[in-house]
Motif scaffolding. Structure first.
Motif, PDB file in Angstrom:
ATOM      1  N   UNK A   6       0.798  -1.231   0.000  1.00 17.59           N
ATOM      2  CA  UNK A   6       0.000   0.000   0.000  1.00 17.59           C
ATOM      3  C   UNK A   6       0.823   1.268   0.000  1.00 17.59           C
ATOM      4  N   UNK A   7       2.145   1.131  -0.027  1.00 20.41           N
ATOM      5  CA  UNK A   7       3.008   2.323   0.032  1.00 20.41           C
ATOM      6  C   UNK A   7       3.620   2.569  -1.359  1.00 20.41           C
ATOM      7  N   UNK A   8       3.766   3.822  -1.726  1.00 27.01           N
ATOM      8  CA  UNK A   8       4.512   4.134  -2.945  1.00 27.01           C
ATOM      9  C   UNK A   8       5.747   4.920  -2.503  1.00 27.01           C
ATOM     10  N   UNK A   9       6.905   4.476  -2.957  1.00 27.05           N
ATOM     11  CA  UNK A   9       8.161   5.120  -2.565  1.00 27.05           C
ATOM     12  C   UNK A   9       8.757   5.805  -3.785  1.00 27.05           C
ATOM     13  N   UNK A  10       8.929   7.112  -3.678  1.00 27.86           N
ATOM     14  CA  UNK A  10       9.527   7.859  -4.780  1.00 27.86           C
ATOM     15  C   UNK A  10      10.977   8.174  -4.445  1.00 27.86           C
ATOM     16  N   UNK A  11      11.843   8.093  -5.418  1.00 27.24           N
ATOM     17  CA  UNK A  11      13.226   8.517  -5.209  1.00 27.24           C
ATOM     18  C   UNK A  11      13.376   9.847  -5.948  1.00 27.24           C
ATOM     19  N   UNK A  12      13.724  10.912  -5.195  1.00 31.19           N
ATOM     20  CA  UNK A  12      13.916  12.216  -5.816  1.00 31.19           C
ATOM     21  C   UNK A  12      12.778  13.184  -5.520  1.00 31.19           C
ATOM     22  N   UNK A  13      13.111  14.259  -4.786  1.00 30.71           N
ATOM     23  CA  UNK A  13      12.134  15.333  -4.553  1.00 30.71           C
ATOM     24  C   UNK A  13      12.538  16.550  -5.372  1.00 30.71           C
ATOM     25  N   UNK A  14      12.892  16.284  -6.647  1.00 24.73           N
ATOM     26  CA  UNK A  14      13.195  17.397  -7.557  1.00 24.73           C
ATOM     27  C   UNK A  14      11.868  17.968  -7.997  1.00 24.73           C
ATOM     28  N   UNK A  15      11.612  17.973  -9.291  1.00 24.44           N
ATOM     29  CA  UNK A  15      10.374  18.618  -9.735  1.00 24.44           C
ATOM     30  C   UNK A  15       9.228  17.633  -9.930  1.00 24.44           C
ATOM     31  N   UNK A  16       9.471  16.503 -10.584  1.00 23.76           N
ATOM     32  CA  UNK A  16       8.351  15.580 -10.807  1.00 23.76           C
ATOM     33  C   UNK A  16       7.951  14.860  -9.514  1.00 23.76           C
ATOM     34  N   UNK A  17       8.937  14.542  -8.669  1.00 27.99           N
ATOM     35  CA  UNK A  17       8.663  13.734  -7.480  1.00 27.99           C
ATOM     36  C   UNK A  17       7.548  14.304  -6.611  1.00 27.99           C
ATOM     37  N   UNK A  19       5.290  16.592  -7.165  1.00 31.20           N
ATOM     38  CA  UNK A  19       4.002  16.756  -7.861  1.00 31.20           C
ATOM     39  C   UNK A  19       3.284  15.410  -7.949  1.00 31.20           C
ATOM     40  N   UNK A  20       4.012  14.389  -8.367  1.00 30.30           N
ATOM     41  CA  UNK A  20       3.408  13.061  -8.469  1.00 30.30           C
ATOM     42  C   UNK A  20       2.964  12.578  -7.086  1.00 30.30           C
ATOM     43  N   UNK A  21       3.817  12.815  -6.090  1.00 27.64           N
ATOM     44  CA  UNK A  21       3.523  12.335  -4.738  1.00 27.64           C
ATOM     45  C   UNK A  21       2.207  12.906  -4.222  1.00 27.64           C
ATOM     46  N   UNK A  22       2.008  14.203  -4.398  1.00 20.21           N
ATOM     47  CA  UNK A  22       0.790  14.784  -3.823  1.00 20.21           C
ATOM     48  C   UNK A  22      -0.456  14.328  -4.566  1.00 20.21           C
ATOM     49  N   UNK A  23      -0.309  14.048  -5.853  1.00 16.12           N
ATOM     50  CA  UNK A  23      -1.450  13.535  -6.619  1.00 16.12           C
ATOM     51  C   UNK A  23      -1.767  12.088  -6.200  1.00 16.12           C
ATOM     52  N   UNK A  24      -0.733  11.337  -5.822  1.00 17.29           N
ATOM     53  CA  UNK A  24      -0.947   9.953  -5.384  1.00 17.29           C
ATOM     54  C   UNK A  24      -1.630   9.932  -4.013  1.00 17.29           C
ATOM     55  N   UNK A  25      -1.222  10.870  -3.149  1.00 19.28           N
ATOM     56  CA  UNK A  25      -1.864  10.973  -1.825  1.00 19.28           C
ATOM     57  C   UNK A  25      -3.356  11.280  -2.001  1.00 19.28           C
ATOM     58  N   UNK A  26      -3.637  12.191  -2.952  1.00 18.46           N
ATOM     59  CA  UNK A  26      -5.033  12.548  -3.242  1.00 18.46           C
ATOM     60  C   UNK A  26      -5.852  11.307  -3.584  1.00 18.46           C
ATOM     61  N   UNK A 118       6.505  22.037  -0.454  1.00 18.06           N
ATOM     62  CA  UNK A 118       5.564  22.493   0.581  1.00 18.06           C
ATOM     63  C   UNK A 118       4.203  21.846   0.370  1.00 18.06           C
ATOM     64  N   UNK A 119       3.738  21.892  -0.878  1.00 24.32           N
ATOM     65  CA  UNK A 119       2.400  21.351  -1.170  1.00 24.32           C
ATOM     66  C   UNK A 119       2.367  19.851  -0.879  1.00 24.32           C
ATOM     67  N   UNK A 120       3.442  19.140  -1.235  1.00 25.65           N
ATOM     68  CA  UNK A 120       3.459  17.687  -1.015  1.00 25.65           C
ATOM     69  C   UNK A 120       3.410  17.390   0.484  1.00 25.65           C
ATOM     70  N   UNK A 121       4.226  18.102   1.255  1.00 20.40           N
ATOM     71  CA  UNK A 121       4.246  17.840   2.703  1.00 20.40           C
ATOM     72  C   UNK A 121       2.911  18.196   3.363  1.00 20.40           C
ATOM     73  N   UNK A 122       2.339  19.344   2.903  1.00 16.57           N
ATOM     74  CA  UNK A 122       1.027  19.740   3.465  1.00 16.57           C
ATOM     75  C   UNK A 122      -0.014  18.658   3.248  1.00 16.57           C
ATOM     76  N   UNK A 327       0.432   9.111 -16.289  1.00 17.63           N
ATOM     77  CA  UNK A 327       0.486   8.012 -15.310  1.00 17.63           C
ATOM     78  C   UNK A 327      -0.775   8.017 -14.427  1.00 17.63           C
ATOM     79  N   UNK A 328      -1.172   9.205 -13.991  1.00 16.08           N
ATOM     80  CA  UNK A 328      -2.339   9.303 -13.107  1.00 16.08           C
ATOM     81  C   UNK A 328      -3.625   8.919 -13.840  1.00 16.08           C
TER      82      UNK A 328
END
Ligand SMILES: Cc1cc2nc3c(=O)[nH]c(=O)nc-3n(C[C@H](O)[C@H](O)[C@H](O)COP(=O)(O)OP(=O)(O)OC[C@H]3O[C@@H](n4cnc5c(N)ncnc54)[C@H](O)[C@@H]3O)c2cc1C
Length: 454
Positions: A6-17, A19-26, A118-122, A327-328
């Motif tokens: 149930x976990x998704x692990x992303x490597x890299x908090x550059x630009x795509x990381x 954005x993708x992460x917060x959409x996955x949380x959604x 910031x948005x991803x962490x929020x 991807x989404x």
């Protein structure tokens, strides 16, 4: 230890990381990111990370979907066209589009990165900073990590892994060790260096604000993109060796003489030119192609990790954000059937990312050389006239790539047809009024179907 359910692990908090992460949380997933850098919100960025990016339709679409674009208005500056600076310091303006809505948007990479983090962490993404991924056991999704602060090494169970770790991707490196992994990398014989034009009194821009400034000089160029703080982020692109190259600019005197003779109108705007020049490293530019981008529904490459391109069409992050959109969409259609989602993703994207890689290399010649050429500018006028008359069929390549979300492969193919058409139509004329409209109509209707927009 095995894959975290149930976990998704992303490597890299550059630009795509992020954005993708917060959409996955959604979408209800638990998401974590491992990032090797320190927190850029607290630590001063290292030299070489302050470039500006041009955001356009594909990137903006993804940011709008994530609900972030409206807030970003305060950190972007619309650029309406190219402002060309000739060697004789003459200035010519060439609009990018047909009207004020067809612009590209200058944004500092750091500001964009911070806004996304910031948005991803929020939204609940857990970001592990200063944690470098040094390897992955792909069959069990176990990550090897190194704490960049203490040097400590450890392993961690990961969920489904998405490598958003940029052009030197560690995840790709592991895939490369397996059989039947195709990989190519091609470096340009050019480097780039960041420079700055500071704000003038009152925090104003020293040059026209709403433009991308270019000093095209045949086989090299200087460009400048505006920042919201009144500065311009400049990039000098030069051959690595030989005549007029980075190799030759090894002393302050050589740098100053070079700029004085090649970019005379830029020199007075750069009081710290020589210090700036020697403080910043020379960056390299590479095109990376590989496949497959995924491994057994357990790991995927996305963004520059899957397809790094050279920066001359201003599409790297726009393409990476479009990866997220695609991807989404697949995830929304198939649910967490990762094999299906990942293979569908590569099928949908590979042809297009190969196309933008080619377009980006092609655009280097256009930017550094052809934008200053009278024939090129005339072709641009004819292009706009054809678009005005046949807006459904003749859409300039630049517009398809930048203002629309036409698949890159379609833009490449139609662009080639249109280029041939323009050569034929412009051959014996110097004025748009002399265009043979009968011939134009015949060519347009026989060779270009109406353009389908996504
Ligand atoms: C000079 C230049 C100008 C450009 N101009 C434009 C432009 O105008 N428009 C545009 O759209 N694009 C532009 N680009 C391209 C754009 O910067 C990239 O396409 C974009 O940053 C790719 O995003 P990404 O998330 O895939 O990778 P990145 O943004 O590179 O992020 C990768 C992240 O992964 C981290 N990381 C790497 N390895 C590891 C590891 N082993 N463990 C943990 N973390 C790791 C890195 O620290 C980084 O934070 C430009 C690029 C350059 C070099």
């Amino acid at each position: 230890m095995s894959q975290k359910n149930g976990m998704i692990t992303l490597i890299g908090a550059g630009l795509t990381g992020p954005l993708l992460a917060l959409e996955l949380v959604k979408r209800g997933f638990q998401v974590e990111i491992y990032e090797r850098r320190a927190d850029m919100r607290r630590v001063h960025m290292s030299a070489g990370r302050s470039i500006n990016l041009a955001l356009s339709a594909r990137g903006i679409h993804a940011l709008k979907q994530a609900g972030l674009w409206d807030d970003m208005q305060k950190i972007v500056i619309p650029m309406k066209g190219r402002m060309m600076h000739s060697a004789a310091s003459e200035i010519t303006f060439q609009p990018y589009g047909r009207n004020e809505s067809e612009v590209i948007n200058s944004i500092s990479r750091a500001d964009l990165n911070i806004a996304l983090m910031n948005a991803a962490e929020e939204r609940g993404v857990k970001v592990h900073l200063q944690m470098r991924c040094t390897g992955i056991d792909l069959s069990r999704n176990i990550l090897q990590l190194r704490d960049e602060e203490t040097g400590e090494k450890h392993s961690a169970a990961a969920g489904v892994v998405i490598g958003c770790d940029g052009s030197a991707s560690e995840i790709r490196g592991e895939m490369l060790k397996r059989s039947r992994f195709n990989f190519s990398q091609q470096y340009l014989d050019y480097g780039y260096k960041e420079l700055t034009i500071p704000a003038v009194c009152g925090g104003r821009h020293a040059l026209e604000t709403n433009a991308l400034h270019i000093w095209p000089r045949g086989n090299y160029m200087l460009i400048a993109l505006p920042n919201v703080d009144g500065t311009f982020a400049c990039i000098l692109f030069l051959p690595s060796g030989g005549r007029d190259s980075f190799e030759q600019l090894s002393t302050r005197a050589a740098v100053l003489e070079f700029f004085q003779s090649r970019f005379p109108d830029a020199v007075p705007l750069m009081p710290d030119l020589a210090d700036n020049f020697f403080a910043n490293p020379v960056g390299s530019m590479v095109t990376i192609r590989c496949s497959p981008w995924h491994f057994e529904g357990k790991a995927l490459l996305l963004g520059d990790a899957a397809h790094a391109i050279v920066p001359f069409f201003g599409q790297g992050i726009n393409c990476g954000f479009e990866d997220c959109t695609v991807l989404l969409e697949l995830l929304d259609r198939h649910g967490a059937d990762w094999n299906k989602v990942f293979s569908g993703f590569e099928r949908a994207r590979k042809e297009n990312t190969d196309a933008i890689a080619d377009l980006a290399i092609e655009n280097f010649v256009e930017m550094r050389d052809r934008v200053g050429d009278a024939r090129f500018l005339f072709r641009k006028k004819v292009e706009l006239a054809l678009q005005e008359k046949y807006p459904q069929r003749f859409v300039p390549k630049y517009a398809m790539v930048t203002f629309l979300r036409v698949p890159y492969a379609t833009a490449l193919k139609r662009g080639q047809v249109q280029d041939r058409m323009l050569t034929e139509l412009c051959e014996h004329i110097d004025r748009v009024e002399d265009l043979d409209w009968k011939k134009a109509e015949r060519l347009v209707y026989s060779e270009l179907s109406p353009l389908e927009l996504p």
